[in-house]
Design an enzyme around this catalytic site. Structure first.
Site, PDB file in Angstrom:
ATOM      1  N   ASP A  21      20.396  36.673  40.877  1.00  0.00           N
ATOM      2  CA  ASP A  21      20.591  36.933  42.036  1.00  0.00           C
ATOM      3  C   ASP A  21      19.595  36.562  42.969  1.00  0.00           C
ATOM      4  O   ASP A  21      18.152  37.011  42.694  1.00  0.00           O
ATOM      5  CB  ASP A  21      20.844  38.692  42.355  1.00  0.00           C
ATOM      6  CG  ASP A  21      20.752  39.048  43.771  1.00  0.00           C
ATOM      7  OD1 ASP A  21      21.107  38.247  44.607  1.00  0.00           O
ATOM      8  OD2 ASP A  21      20.577  40.124  43.859  1.00  0.00           O
ATOM      9  N   ASN A  23      19.203  36.698  46.384  1.00  0.00           N
ATOM     10  CA  ASN A  23      18.882  37.310  47.815  1.00  0.00           C
ATOM     11  C   ASN A  23      18.902  38.802  47.767  1.00  0.00           C
ATOM     12  O   ASN A  23      18.678  39.283  48.984  1.00  0.00           O
ATOM     13  CB  ASN A  23      19.547  36.790  48.697  1.00  0.00           C
ATOM     14  CG  ASN A  23      21.104  36.995  48.452  1.00  0.00           C
ATOM     15  OD1 ASN A  23      21.408  37.524  47.235  1.00  0.00           O
ATOM     16  ND2 ASN A  23      22.342  36.943  49.112  1.00  0.00           N
ATOM     17  N   ASP A  25      20.807  40.884  47.022  1.00  0.00           N
ATOM     18  CA  ASP A  25      22.014  41.900  47.160  1.00  0.00           C
ATOM     19  C   ASP A  25      22.839  42.329  46.162  1.00  0.00           C
ATOM     20  O   ASP A  25      23.699  43.177  45.935  1.00  0.00           O
ATOM     21  CB  ASP A  25      23.137  41.057  48.305  1.00  0.00           C
ATOM     22  CG  ASP A  25      23.774  40.054  47.369  1.00  0.00           C
ATOM     23  OD1 ASP A  25      23.329  39.667  46.156  1.00  0.00           O
ATOM     24  OD2 ASP A  25      24.809  39.334  48.049  1.00  0.00           O
ATOM     25  N   ASP A  29      24.340  34.667  42.180  1.00  0.00           N
ATOM     26  CA  ASP A  29      24.945  33.549  43.392  1.00  0.00           C
ATOM     27  C   ASP A  29      24.339  32.308  42.870  1.00  0.00           C
ATOM     28  O   ASP A  29      23.694  32.155  41.965  1.00  0.00           O
ATOM     29  CB  ASP A  29      24.331  33.926  44.902  1.00  0.00           C
ATOM     30  CG  ASP A  29      22.899  34.434  44.591  1.00  0.00           C
ATOM     31  OD1 ASP A  29      22.195  33.347  44.117  1.00  0.00           O
ATOM     32  OD2 ASP A  29      22.250  35.502  45.370  1.00  0.00           O
ATOM     33  N   ASP A  98      36.063  26.514  36.478  1.00  0.00           N
ATOM     34  CA  ASP A  98      37.154  27.359  35.965  1.00  0.00           C
ATOM     35  C   ASP A  98      38.423  26.936  37.037  1.00  0.00           C
ATOM     36  O   ASP A  98      38.208  27.007  38.161  1.00  0.00           O
ATOM     37  CB  ASP A  98      36.951  28.968  36.119  1.00  0.00           C
ATOM     38  CG  ASP A  98      37.361  29.764  34.936  1.00  0.00           C
ATOM     39  OD1 ASP A  98      38.752  29.666  34.588  1.00  0.00           O
ATOM     40  OD2 ASP A  98      36.551  30.248  34.413  1.00  0.00           O
ATOM     41  N   ASP A 202      42.401  28.684  33.303  1.00  0.00           N
ATOM     42  CA  ASP A 202      42.512  29.846  32.955  1.00  0.00           C
ATOM     43  C   ASP A 202      44.239  29.986  32.468  1.00  0.00           C
ATOM     44  O   ASP A 202      45.061  29.679  33.034  1.00  0.00           O
ATOM     45  CB  ASP A 202      42.375  30.692  33.952  1.00  0.00           C
ATOM     46  CG  ASP A 202      42.301  32.238  34.028  1.00  0.00           C
ATOM     47  OD1 ASP A 202      41.426  32.793  33.346  1.00  0.00           O
ATOM     48  OD2 ASP A 202      43.213  32.648  34.527  1.00  0.00           O
ATOM     49  N   GLU A 256      42.333  27.571  28.277  1.00  0.00           N
ATOM     50  CA  GLU A 256      42.384  28.909  27.576  1.00  0.00           C
ATOM     51  C   GLU A 256      43.928  29.179  26.985  1.00  0.00           C
ATOM     52  O   GLU A 256      44.771  29.239  27.918  1.00  0.00           O
ATOM     53  CB  GLU A 256      42.106  29.980  28.492  1.00  0.00           C
ATOM     54  CG  GLU A 256      41.967  31.436  28.039  1.00  0.00           C
ATOM     55  CD  GLU A 256      41.943  32.636  28.727  1.00  0.00           C
ATOM     56  OE1 GLU A 256      41.666  33.832  28.692  1.00  0.00           O
ATOM     57  OE2 GLU A 256      42.568  32.546  29.901  1.00  0.00           O
ATOM     58  N   HIS A 326      32.999  36.043  28.691  1.00  0.00           N
ATOM     59  CA  HIS A 326      33.192  36.757  29.771  1.00  0.00           C
ATOM     60  C   HIS A 326      34.163  38.118  29.497  1.00  0.00           C
ATOM     61  O   HIS A 326      34.275  38.979  29.819  1.00  0.00           O
ATOM     62  CB  HIS A 326      33.249  36.403  31.135  1.00  0.00           C
ATOM     63  CG  HIS A 326      34.463  35.900  31.352  1.00  0.00           C
ATOM     64  ND1 HIS A 326      34.753  34.727  30.796  1.00  0.00           N
ATOM     65  CD2 HIS A 326      35.771  36.380  32.131  1.00  0.00           C
ATOM     66  CE1 HIS A 326      36.251  34.462  31.203  1.00  0.00           C
ATOM     67  NE2 HIS A 326      36.412  35.313  31.992  1.00  0.00           N
ATOM     68  N   ASP A 327      35.147  37.763  28.709  1.00  0.00           N
ATOM     69  CA  ASP A 327      36.324  38.569  28.206  1.00  0.00           C
ATOM     70  C   ASP A 327      35.798  39.357  26.945  1.00  0.00           C
ATOM     71  O   ASP A 327      36.776  40.226  26.534  1.00  0.00           O
ATOM     72  CB  ASP A 327      37.472  37.824  28.046  1.00  0.00           C
ATOM     73  CG  ASP A 327      37.990  37.289  29.448  1.00  0.00           C
ATOM     74  OD1 ASP A 327      37.735  37.842  30.417  1.00  0.00           O
ATOM     75  OD2 ASP A 327      38.712  36.206  29.362  1.00  0.00           O
TER      76      ASP A 327
HETATM   77  C1  GLC Z   1      41.662  34.701  31.683  1.00  0.00           C
HETATM   78  C2  GLC Z   1      40.051  35.078  32.290  1.00  0.00           C
HETATM   79  C3  GLC Z   1      40.093  36.513  32.638  1.00  0.00           C
HETATM   80  C4  GLC Z   1      41.040  37.232  33.494  1.00  0.00           C
HETATM   81  C5  GLC Z   1      42.379  36.475  33.313  1.00  0.00           C
HETATM   82  C6  GLC Z   1      43.368  36.456  34.517  1.00  0.00           C
HETATM   83  O1  GLC Z   1      41.897  35.435  30.549  1.00  0.00           O
HETATM   84  O2  GLC Z   1      39.411  34.841  31.181  1.00  0.00           O
HETATM   85  O3  GLC Z   1      38.793  37.079  32.674  1.00  0.00           O
HETATM   86  O4  GLC Z   1      40.996  38.475  33.603  1.00  0.00           O
HETATM   87  O5  GLC Z   1      42.391  35.155  32.652  1.00  0.00           O
HETATM   88  O6  GLC Z   1      42.848  35.525  35.410  1.00  0.00           O
HETATM   89 CA    CA Z   2      23.021  37.518  45.588  1.00  0.00          CA
END
Ligand code: GLC
Ligand code: CA
Length: 557
Positions: A21, A23, A25, A29, A98, A202, A256, A326-327
């Site tokens: 981050d 700034n 908040d 970013d 993405d 995705d 994905e 991230h999942d």
């Molecule tokens: C993919 C993404 C996930 C998202 C899902 C719906 O699995 O990695 O984070 O919630 O698609 O877009």
């Molecule tokens: Ca920020």
């Protein structure tokens, strides 16, 4: 002309909200990312997968896009984005964005129009149907959302339902409409012309739904899959976007691929198919995770079989190698044990087990310092998956709540999304303000600053592994062979090319394991890397592996 640059790449995934981050908040970013590009270059990676930074109301943190051609103001501006892209390229780092085009946000202009009336020009951008039953008050079919509950939402305005395979604020696009396909092509070209190097698509396996949207085989959690996972027109649609956009630039396109089994992979990624360059498979994730959210004990032989089946794809297919994103939960917490004692060994052993495989490895932010899962109270979970699971279980069958809490403590997506731990300071060097999500209290010990100083750190180990891959033909092109497939503790494989081979031995257990390794015919082979400082420098026929020990030997001839 497309080069296959990604075959020599190591990717780093940035989840922008939690990375840095600039700034104060509390939200990561783009300027924050720019400030860390030297760090990434120093790590040795040469490509970034950036999770969505487009305009979004953030019901699924950017995976619900309301404008595909602009940047979410929380993250910065399009000018900031261009500067970041430029600064990445200057450092020899490619950028893969993405691309979330199975669905949009319900706040996207197309959907706001689509809702208005049955004859709106955007009506057919989405999938609208009448309800079942006399009064149409039952959803059009029994398909379920991946975030629990029906995949349909009723809209009073036109007395019809729309399909959403994810959250109800994520309506699915209707790919059978040629205008939608053209929009996707235009969006891709917009970013590629700007200089972006590819896309991570995705849930791309969900874009083609079977005509008539038939009822799914009964399944209370995941219903309808057989009608939209790798649906009837998936190949036609991918070939179209590929020929009208992706193939015109020097791109890497990774899909994905939920529900794509190893047997389906060739049809999507073999080079002569002109569809995708690689897929992110879920088969490995499913070994110790049932129905996508229920953790079960890791069965190592099964784990090795899945990896090996993918490694053994024909030579014209290319793998995506990952344990984290991230999942998914943090891999040290997921596959390891006793983190207080062995966290470093586990993190390094896992890195070895992955980075000698054939394919493109991905490092997820924080994985390179061995970040762990976080302890959260039920009310502290933020992510839509955990919160929807809690709310539906509380409604339907409250006695299961302790089980749900246990499952989320291991599986929730929140674990991957805590702020990146840059330092031991309050705010962990991520922010000077109030972070959007709880910081893991263990940042006092686990952080980049201290790893940079320590020659034996996980971070420095990653640097070594990444640099070892550079221009390494054995790792890139060598054959793959799994040894001791049934062994319950060790993952042993060999990568061979032109008379040389790497023998990779990883102990996945918190115990010492003896291996009679005479069959490997590697006596005397030289140690390349290990997570224990005093690992034997030369290979012997009897191998004694300590808890989570990893050793790689180079055999000549
Ligand atoms: C993919 C993404 C996930 C998202 C899902 C719906 O699995 O990695 O984070 O919630 O698609 O877009
Ligand atoms: Ca920020």
């Amino acid at each position: 002309m497309k080069t296959r640059w990604y075959k020599d790449a190591v990717f780093y995934q940035i989840y922008p909200r939690s990375f840095c981050d600039s700034n104060g908040d509390g939200i990561g970013d783009i300027r924050g990312i720019i400030s860390k590009l030297d760090y990434l270059k120093d790590l040795g990676i040469n490509a970034v997968w950036l999770s969505p930074v487009y305009k979004s109301p953030n019901h699924d943190n950017g995976y619900d896009i309301s404008d595909y051609r602009d940047i979410n103001p929380e993250f910065g501006t399009l000018e900031d984005f261009k500067e970041m892209l430029d600064e990445m390229h200057k450092r020899g780092i490619r950028l893969v964005m993405d691309l979330v085009v199975n669905h949009t946000s319900d706040e996207h202009y197309w959907f706001r129009e689509s809702r208005k009336s049955k004859d709106n020009p955007y009506r057919d951008y989405y999938i609208w149907r009448k309800g079942r039953g006399k009064d149409g008050k039952k959803p059009p079919n029994n398909w379920t959302s991946r975030f629990t509950g029906s995949a349909w939402k009723y809209d009073e305005l036109t007395n019809e339902w729309y399909l959403h395979l994810f959250g109800e604020k994520q309506p699915d696009l209707n790919w059978d409409n040629p205008k939608v396909r053209q929009e996707v092509i235009d969006i891709c070209n917009f970013w590629l012309k700007m200089g972006v190097d590819g896309f991570r698509c995705d849930v791309i396996t969900y874009i083609s739904k079977r005509e008539g949207l038939p009822m799914g085989k009964f399944n209370p959690v995941m219903c309808g899959d057989e009608h939209f996972v790798l649906g009837p027109k998936i190949h036609e649609y991918l070939k179209l976007v590929n020929s009208e956009s992706w193939s015109k630039f020097d791109t890497m396109i990774v899909g994905e691929a939920i529900g794509c089994k190893v047997g389906d992979a060739e049809s999507l990624i073999a080079e002569d198919r002109n569809e995708l360059d690689s897929v992110i498979t879920f088969e490995l994730m499913e070994v110790d995770m049932k129905m996508n959210f229920f953790p079960v004990k890791l069965n190592l032989p099964k784990f090795k079989k899945v990896i090996s089946d993918w490694q053994n794809l024909p030579a014209n297919c290319w793998n995506t190698l990952y344990y984290e994103n991230h999942d998914q939960p943090r891999s040290v917490s997921r596959y390891g044990s006793n983190l207080l004692v062995y966290r470093k060994e586990i993190a390094k052993m896992l890195a070895v087990s992955l980075h000698f495989l054939r394919g493109t490895p991905y490092v997820y932010q924080g994985q390179e310092i061995g970040m762990t899962n976080i302890y959260l109270e039920e009310k502290e979970y933020i992510d839509i998956m955990a919160t929807q699971i809690f709310s539906i279980i509380r409604k339907v069958f409250p006695p299961l709540m302790p089980l749900a809490r246990w499952a989320m403590s291991k599986r929730a997506r929140d674990h991957a999304r805590t702020p990146m731990q840059w330092s031991a300071k309050p705010g962990c060097g991520f922010t000077t303000g109030k972070p959007w999500m709880k910081i893991n209290p263990n940042h006092a010990d686990i952080n980049v600053e201290s790893d940079l100083k320590n020659p034996n750190s996980i971070l420095n180990f990653y640097k070594e592994l990444i640099s070892l891959r550079k221009g390494n033909a054995i790792i890139r092109d060598g054959s793959y062979k799994l040894h001791f497939p049934k062994h319950k503790s060790l993952f042993v494989y060999e990568r061979a090319l032109e008379g040389k081979s790497y023998i990779v031995i990883c102990n996945f257990k918190e115990k010492t394991v003896h291996l009679n390794a005479v069959d490997l015919k590697a006596r005397g082979a030289e140690l390349v890397i290990s997570n224990y400082k005093d690992a034997p420098k030369h290979f012997t026929d009897g191998q004694t592996l300590r808890p989570f020990e990893a050793r790689v030997y180079l055999k000549n001839g």
